[in-house]
Design an enzyme around this catalytic site. Structure first.
Site, mmCIF file in Angstrom:
data_model
loop_
_atom_site.group_PDB
_atom_site.id
_atom_site.type_symbol
_atom_site.label_atom_id
_atom_site.label_comp_id
_atom_site.label_asym_id
_atom_site.label_seq_id
_atom_site.Cartn_x
_atom_site.Cartn_y
_atom_site.Cartn_z
ATOM 1 N N ASP A 18 0.819 -1.207 0.000
ATOM 2 C CA ASP A 18 0.000 0.000 0.000
ATOM 3 C C ASP A 18 0.854 1.258 0.000
ATOM 4 O O ASP A 18 1.579 1.520 0.960
ATOM 5 C CB ASP A 18 -0.917 -0.015 1.228
ATOM 6 N N ASP A 37 -2.159 6.956 -6.008
ATOM 7 C CA ASP A 37 -2.414 5.973 -4.956
ATOM 8 C C ASP A 37 -2.690 4.604 -5.563
ATOM 9 O O ASP A 37 -3.515 4.478 -6.481
ATOM 10 C CB ASP A 37 -3.606 6.423 -4.104
#
Length: 488
Positions: free
Chosen positions: A164, A368
């Site tokens: 992540d 992201d």
């Protein structure tokens, strides 16, 4: 010539120029590309091509660090989508769950940024706020869409770990469990690892945590809280991680004995953000502060996505845009978006000011890996959406679907022509494949424009728009690159 005649000539000239401009605009070709209509991807089969290596074939980075400080490593990993960890679900249900996770993640990012911006003065490095002051660092059920398999401890215990770019702290579930969620692999037992080591309370690593404490033995404890109320709590320690044939020693990670909330079925999380405790920051010297990933379109390819650490992560064909820094928050990867083109023409109302980050850290644009749908600040989204609707006016419209307000009924069509979409970053124009912005949302042939508006000033470039590109994070050069067709 009299004054009245001059005015008449000027007026006539103005009318002529206006008509010429309109004519040129109408006659200029609208750039289109072909979308091949594919159905929603079904539940992926989890097959791992990376074999778990024998212990005598492993490269130990601590030895390399000792004998040759100039040596940098390269690691290549397979990535798989979290849907592969789901039970048997229909494609429609998997997509619905993905949108639910996505909404949760986006809201948590906005909350994280707004709290950081409102904090005055900014939290100084090393200042500990205590467990009573929860922070948002990582995103629980929305903590990422892709995972890999890596070894934890010595000898290595192989576990699924979510990767992540929107989180910093590395953590894994540990026994004994006060409370642990269900995961695919057995829970990691630190007592069976020769390389597990606790971190003293007074150490710089412990002081680097946003929320930390001490146990009775004066060893460091960590806590990471999430926007949905989920939490992981336990011992902050150092441990060896094994990536295929490479061991990376002394990685600071949380050994979570109490993990409550809406977590995915992986064993933990590998934080890839820009903060001090993220994996890229901790291992900067060993991998030259470089990593990249390429996320495949699962409806078009059976091959896995991939991630690379080290110099090999940076493709020669990449176009780069500079990384920007938020003065209040170091986790996210900010870039400068200057405009958007639809059908080969810049959308006039999508101006750089809509994406600008101010001196207090408000606004801006982040890249992201864990957000699926790109969200643009609402004025920019509306202008781009309206331009796309004009270019796609020949397609039959369908009702809105979830957060998507521009959908089309493409049932019975094997391919259609759609307007091109280009994101203009400073120094890098990202020409998106049609499958990166017109996506299937059901099994009946409904496709939707995969962007959304947000009332937040922060825009997020999501992973649907990143599919097929190798997205290269060159932290040493403070830049992000995009290489098309990068998954080969």
């Amino acid at each position: 010539m009299g004054e009245k005649s001059k005015i008449t000539v000027l007026f006539s000239s103005s009318i002529f120029l206006l008509l010429f401009s309109v004519s040129a605009a109408v006659s200029s070709p609208f750039h289109l590309q072909t979308l091949v209509t594919r159905p929603l991807p079904s539940l992926p089969t989890l097959s791992w091509h990376d074999s778990q290596p024998d212990s005598d074939s492993l490269v130990e980075t601590s030895e390399l660090d000792t004998f040759n400080s100039n040596t940098t490593l390269e690691v290549h990993l397979e990535l798989h989508h979290v849907d592969a960890l789901s039970s048997e679900e229909t494609p429609e249900r998997l997509f619905d769950l993905r949108l639910q996770r996505d909404a949760l993640r986006a809201e948590t990012i906005y909350s994280h940024v707004s709290k950081a911006v409102a904090r005055k003065p900014p939290r100084a490095p090393g200042r500990r706020s205590g467990f009573s002051s929860s922070i948002i660092s990582g995103l629980a059920q929305g903590s990422g869409e892709y995972f890999t398999r890596l070894g934890v401890g010595t000898p290595p215990r192989y576990l699924f770990m979510v990767l992540d770019t929107g989180s910093d702290v590395v953590w894994v579930q540990c026994s004994p469990c006060k409370k642990c969620y269900s995961q695919t692999d057995p829970v990691f037992d630190p007592t069976k690892s020769r390389s597990f080591s606790g971190i003293p309370c007074g150490s710089p690593l412990c002081r680097s945590l946003d929320s930390s404490g001490c146990n009775q033995r004066r060893m460091c404890l960590y806590q990471v809280s999430y926007g949905d109320g989920s939490v992981t709590f336990g011992d902050f320690s150092t441990e060896t991680l094994t990536f295929r044939r490479t061991r990376v020693g002394r990685v600071a990670l949380g050994c979570g004995h109490d993990n409550e909330g809406l977590f995915v079925g992986a064993a933990g999380l590998l934080g890839l953000g820009r903060g001090r405790l993220s994996f890229p920051s901790q291992t900067g010297r060993r991998f030259n502060r470089k990593f990249s990933y390429c996320l495949v379109d699962r409806s078009a390819s059976a091959k896995p996505s991939s991630m690379v650490f080290g110099d090999a992560a940076i493709p020669r064909t990449a176009l780069f845009t500079p990384l920007l820094t938020n003065p209040k928050l170091d986790t996210f990867y900010y870039v400068e978006l200057l405009g958007i083109s639809v059908g080969g023409t810049r959308v006039p109302r999508v101006t750089p000011s809509l994406f600008k980050m101010d001196q207090d850290g408000n606004g801006g644009v982040i890249i992201d890996s864990g957000t699926s749908v790109t969200r643009l600040t609402r004025p920019a989204y509306i202008a781009m959406r309206d331009a796309f609707r004009v270019g796609a006016s020949s397609l039959r419209r369908a009702p809105d679907f979830s957060l998507f307000d521009t959908c089309f009924d493409l049932s019975g069509r094997t391919s259609v022509k759609v307007p091109t979409v280009v994101l203009h970053f400073r120094g890098a124009d990202l020409s998106l494949p049609a499958t990166n912005y017109l996506i299937p949302v059901d099994s009946t042939g409904t496709f939707c424009f995969a962007f959304a508006g947000t009332l937040s000033g922060l825009s997020i470039i999501g992973n649907i728009q990143q599919q097929g590109f190798r997205v290269a994070y060159d932290l040493a050069g403070s830049r992000i690159g995009f290489a098309p067709r990068g998954c080969a």
